[in-house]
Design a protein around this motif. Structure first.
Motif, PDB file in Angstrom:
ATOM      1  N   MET A 160       0.841  -1.153  -0.070  1.00 31.72           N
ATOM      2  CA  MET A 160      -0.089   0.083  -0.047  1.00 31.72           C
ATOM      3  C   MET A 160       1.136   1.027  -0.036  1.00 31.72           C
ATOM      4  SD  MET A 160      -3.180  -0.495   0.011  1.00 31.72           S
ATOM      5  CE  MET A 160      -3.595  -2.230  -0.351  1.00 31.72           C
ATOM      6  N   ASN A 161       0.310   2.230  -0.576  1.00 35.41           N
ATOM      7  CA  ASN A 161       1.006   3.461  -0.661  1.00 35.41           C
ATOM      8  C   ASN A 161       0.961   4.305   0.881  1.00 35.41           C
ATOM      9  OD1 ASN A 161      -1.091   4.826  -0.734  1.00 35.41           O
ATOM     10  ND2 ASN A 161      -1.519   5.013  -3.050  1.00 35.41           N
ATOM     11  N   ASP A 162       1.922   5.265   0.828  1.00 35.97           N
ATOM     12  CA  ASP A 162       2.163   5.938   1.932  1.00 35.97           C
ATOM     13  C   ASP A 162       0.832   6.931   2.257  1.00 35.97           C
ATOM     14  OD1 ASP A 162       3.513   7.418   4.239  1.00 35.97           O
ATOM     15  OD2 ASP A 162       3.677   8.739   3.251  1.00 35.97           O
ATOM     16  N   ILE A 163       0.089   7.355   0.980  1.00 45.33           N
ATOM     17  CA  ILE A 163      -0.970   8.314   1.245  1.00 45.33           C
ATOM     18  C   ILE A 163      -2.115   7.539   1.832  1.00 45.33           C
ATOM     19  CG2 ILE A 163      -2.555   9.689  -0.030  1.00 45.33           C
ATOM     20  CD1 ILE A 163      -0.351  10.414  -1.938  1.00 45.33           C
ATOM     21  N   TYR A 164      -2.357   6.309   1.270  1.00 45.38           N
ATOM     22  CA  TYR A 164      -3.675   5.574   1.781  1.00 45.38           C
ATOM     23  C   TYR A 164      -3.299   5.286   3.290  1.00 45.38           C
ATOM     24  CZ  TYR A 164      -6.353   1.548   2.696  1.00 45.38           C
ATOM     25  OH  TYR A 164      -7.323   0.453   3.267  1.00 45.38           O
ATOM     26  N   LYS A 165      -2.125   4.805   3.714  1.00 45.56           N
ATOM     27  CA  LYS A 165      -1.794   4.629   4.976  1.00 45.56           C
ATOM     28  C   LYS A 165      -2.138   5.582   5.869  1.00 45.56           C
ATOM     29  CE  LYS A 165       1.908   1.288   4.477  1.00 45.56           C
ATOM     30  NZ  LYS A 165       3.335   0.964   4.237  1.00 45.56           N
ATOM     31  N   ARG A 166      -1.982   6.823   5.680  1.00 48.03           N
ATOM     32  CA  ARG A 166      -2.350   8.112   6.380  1.00 48.03           C
ATOM     33  C   ARG A 166      -3.666   8.248   6.357  1.00 48.03           C
ATOM     34  NH1 ARG A 166       1.900  12.917   4.483  1.00 48.03           N
ATOM     35  NH2 ARG A 166       0.580  14.190   6.255  1.00 48.03           N
ATOM     36  N   VAL A 167      -4.347   8.112   5.263  1.00 47.32           N
ATOM     37  CA  VAL A 167      -5.736   8.299   5.212  1.00 47.32           C
ATOM     38  C   VAL A 167      -6.347   7.030   6.185  1.00 47.32           C
ATOM     39  CG1 VAL A 167      -8.051   8.008   3.991  1.00 47.32           C
ATOM     40  CG2 VAL A 167      -5.978   9.348   3.018  1.00 47.32           C
TER      41      VAL A 167
END
Length: 145
Positions: A1-8
């Motif tokens: 998973m990408n970092d942006i998804y993890k933050r969301v």
């Protein structure tokens, strides 16, 4: 998973009352529109509509070091991307309802509604956006003098 998804996903886990679906698809749209060197300062999800009963308009909102990006992947094909730069920003309004809160971002051209937010999240979102915009507006004022 990408970092942006993890933050969301972290945002969604901290504020579980926030209604949001298909976050992976929305974050891919957002990621494709980040400029080189642009850094995400704050990110959250919600419904991009003015009515709390419409639950199929999930979006991901990112506050970058340059602008606000609102990304929405359409169900079949295509997507919507809304960009708000500090010079277009006017005001922000928070409305708390019985279950959810809503954020209304007023710009020069339009008003953007983000609804179905956890009430605790709305306070945090308001602080993040307001602080960023006040700081950026001061920079714009200094450039024009």
């Amino acid at each position: 998973m990408n970092d942006i998804y993890k933050r969301v996903k972290e945002f969604k886990n901290r504020f579980p009352l926030t209604m949001a679906f298909r976050l992976v698809k929305h974050t891919k749209v957002l990621e494709s529109h980040l400029n080189p060197g642009e850094e995400i300062k704050y990110i959250f999800c919600g419904q991009k509509n003015y009515n709390s009963y419409m639950l199929c308009n999930t979006c991901v909102v990112a506050l970058t070091d340059r602008r606000i990006l609102i990304a929405q992947k359409r169900l079949l094909w295509g997507y919507f991307l809304t960009m708000i730069t500090p010079d277009m920003y006017n005001d922000l309004k928070v409305t708390k309802g019985l279950i959810w809160s809503n954020i209304e971002i007023d710009t020069i051209k339009e008003t953007v509604y983000i609804s179905n937010l956890d009430p605790k999240a709305a306070k945090e979102i308001e602080s993040e956006i307001t602080e960023f915009m006040m700081k950026e507006k001061k920079k714009y004022g200094k450039k024009n003098n």
